[in-house]
Design a protein around this motif. Structure first.
Motif, short mmCIF file in Angstrom:
data_model
loop_
_atom_site.label_atom_id
_atom_site.label_comp_id
_atom_site.label_asym_id
_atom_site.label_seq_id
_atom_site.Cartn_x
_atom_site.Cartn_y
_atom_site.Cartn_z
N THR A 159 11.67 -8.81 6.20
CA THR A 159 11.68 -8.02 7.39
C THR A 159 10.55 -6.77 6.75
N VAL A 160 9.63 -6.51 7.73
CA VAL A 160 8.94 -5.41 7.64
C VAL A 160 9.42 -4.25 8.39
N ILE A 161 9.52 -3.07 7.67
CA ILE A 161 10.17 -1.88 8.54
C ILE A 161 9.11 -0.91 8.73
N ILE A 162 8.84 -0.17 9.78
CA ILE A 162 8.13 0.65 9.92
C ILE A 162 8.59 2.05 10.30
N LEU A 163 8.24 3.10 9.63
CA LEU A 163 8.99 4.27 9.63
C LEU A 163 7.93 5.35 10.02
N LYS A 164 8.19 6.35 10.64
CA LYS A 164 7.28 7.61 11.02
C LYS A 164 8.36 8.91 10.73
N LYS A 165 7.71 9.78 11.00
CA LYS A 165 8.41 11.17 10.99
C LYS A 165 8.31 12.17 12.17
N ASN A 166 9.23 13.08 12.28
CA ASN A 166 9.15 14.01 13.48
C ASN A 166 9.21 13.26 14.85
N ARG A 167 9.94 12.50 15.04
CA ARG A 167 10.00 11.59 16.44
C ARG A 167 10.89 12.34 17.13
N THR A 168 10.60 12.51 18.65
CA THR A 168 11.64 13.03 19.58
C THR A 168 12.55 12.03 19.91
N GLU A 169 12.18 10.65 19.92
CA GLU A 169 13.11 9.63 20.19
C GLU A 169 13.57 9.05 19.08
N ARG A 170 14.78 8.21 19.42
CA ARG A 170 15.56 7.58 18.28
C ARG A 170 15.73 6.17 18.33
N ASP A 171 14.72 5.75 19.25
CA ASP A 171 14.87 4.08 19.65
C ASP A 171 14.19 3.30 18.58
#
Length: 528
Positions: free
Chosen positions: A397-409
């Protein structure tokens, strides 16, 4: 061009295959290809600096004559050498150029010591080449029991590699060569060989994703803490409008592979000022710890379910201390993920390849995954087909991550069914990759392929990210029409009876002899 390179490599490998395994002769072939590239690059630069016509000086031998002429002129010699060092970062004396040594090999007057001197000269004069040729052990007994036999072995390899036009290779020379060697000799190279190379199409997909929204950024940084041959980092340049202003930061535990990555970046014309690499253990000690230590993109394909110390002291480590638990000793997957995530800028994107277990395993991994989801850190989960990587058939699986998001979907894509099957492993086509990237950008539901899961849905699933919970790929079988099936059976039985009747009629028309009478009678009994 790719076929020519592969054929030459295969042929050159014949001279080494009986003497050592693939993990060793790979180093000789890649080291010699790299040295040939440096030599050919220098000669092309000489033609350019002399303001001569490339069509006139279209072979290394013609370029060599020009190089020697310019060096014989005391007025131009020093300026030429200095300009080569300033523009290429190195210079090579004519007698040590690859095509000179290969020409000697063709005449059977090549001396192994000259190649050894060439490596030493380059490695000691210029820092960027320090240690790069250490794995090309010209004194190894595996090349031959004495100097003469070793000389013969390398002579044959030089002759076969010399005719490859590396300057005309429109791609990742070292990466393509490495992929071919590992793919061709995977059984010899061993199960772990694939750890050092991410297949091109997966690398391409990850590069496209982390570049989204940064296309016009004039200064872009990329970090790969398990960089292998460096191909993941290098692919990003294909999707940015200012590819020459990328800063490359990488770390690799395996020294041979670390050198391979350095070669790869140099082959792609990356300036040494833009390269910051370290040969070391990514998990054991954090690096980089000084500025810059966060990056616009993080790309990773770490060794799957590797062991690590998981010492309690790591609970105070700033990479892991927010998550309450450490990745288990037997499975360092989340330790690698958290290390990469720590080094991601607030505005950046991270892509990491991992086994599916990280999506649903419990205990400490479940605690870490829950915290990441509660923080909105996991942006997307992409399920890939099985048997894509060298040496392992497991689906990833390729997991994409980001920081400081307002959504949690979390956006789920199930791309596990779309690939082409080849002899030894599965491959992704450009169309497969384009579909994944376009779907990722649109972030909209697609029946049996993609689903945007709200946080409450994930919470209701106890923070389990197993893709089939969110993307239903089940295909219902079409309902059976009993009446139609019954009619088809009756029709088929009638056809069989008619065929039997016709066959028996044919038997009656046959001429009966003493030899055939009993056979015909027995056949008729079968159909009664």
């Amino acid at each position: 061009m790719g076929a020519e390179l592969n054929n030459r490599l295969f042929s050159a490998a014949d001279n080494l295959r009986s003497k050592m395994d693939a993990s060793e002769y790979k180093n000789y072939l890649l080291g010699l290809i790299f040295y040939k590239y440096l030599s050919d690059k220098l000669l092309e630069k000489v033609v350019e600096l002399a303001d001569e016509n490339h069509e006139e000086y279209d072979t290394p031998n013609k370029q060599l004559i020009l190089y020697k002429e310019l060096l014989e002129d005391e007025d131009t010699k020093q300026d030429l050498i200095q300009t080569l060092v300033d523009t290429l970062g190195f210079e090579i004396e004519p007698e040590y150029l690859f095509n000179v040594l290969a020409e000697q090999a063709k005449q059977n007057i090549f001396q192994l010591n000259d190649l050894n001197k060439a490596f030493i000269e380059l490695s000691t004069k210029y820092d960027q080449f320090n240690g790069l040729f250490d794995d090309v052990d010209l004194q190894s007994k595996k090349l031959g029991s004495d100097d003469q036999q070793r000389n013969v072995t390398i002579t044959e390899v030089l002759k076969k590699i010399n005719d490859v036009n590396l300057m005309g290779h429109d791609g990742d020379v070292i990466g393509d060569a490495y992929e071919f060697l590992i793919g061709q000799f995977a059984s010899e190279a061993g199960k772990k060989a694939g750890e050092f190379y991410t297949p091109h199409m997966i690398s391409d997909m990850m590069a496209q994703i982390v570049a989204i929204g940064h296309e016009d950024k004039r200064l872009f940084s990329v970090f790969d803490p398990t960089m292998g041959s460096g191909s993941l980092m290098l692919n990003v340049r294909n999707y940015l409008n200012y590819p020459d202003s990328i800063k490359y930061h990488g770390q690799e535990l395996n020294t041979t592979t670390f050198n391979l990555a350095k070669m790869n970046l140099i082959l792609h014309g990356v300036d040494k000022e833009d390269i910051r690499l370290r040969n070391g253990d990514t998990l054991n000690k954090d690096w980089p710890s000084d500025e810059p230590y966060t990056f616009d993109s993080v790309l990773m394909n770490p060794p799957y379910s590797a062991k690590w110390s998981a010492d309690n002291s790591f609970l105070d480590d700033s990479r892991f201390n927010k998550f309450g638990k450490l990745a288990p000793k037997s499975k360092a997957d989340f330790a690698f993920l958290l290390h990469g995530y720590y080094h991601l800028k607030e505005t950046g994107t991270m892509a990491i390849v991992l086994p599916h277990g990280v999506l649903f395993r419990g205990a400490a991994e479940g605690v870490i995954r829950k915290k990441l989801l509660e923080d909105g850190s996991i942006y997307a989960v992409i399920g890939m087909p099985s048997n894509l990587f060298f040496g392992t058939s497991i689906p990833t699986t390729v997991i994409i991550l980001k920081k400081n998001r307002t959504e949690r979907d979390v956006f789920f894509i199930d791309a596990s069914k779309e690939f082409i099957k080849e002899k030894n492993q599965n491959k992704l086509t450009k169309e497969n990759i384009d579909k994944i990237v376009d779907t990722y950008k649109n972030r909209e539901n697609i029946d049996k392929y993609a689903h945007l899961a709200e946080f409450d849905e994930i919470k209701d699933n106890d923070f389990n990210l197993n893709i089939p919970r969110y993307v239903d790929t089940f295909e219902e079988e079409e309902p059976i029409d009993i009446e139609q099936l019954s009619n088809e059976i009756v029709s088929l039985n009638n056809e069989i009876k008619q065929a039997e009747t016709d066959f028996l009629s044919m038997l009656d028309e046959l001429e009966i002899t003493e030899d055939t009478e009993s056979l015909i009678r027995a056949t008729k009994e079968v159909f009664r």
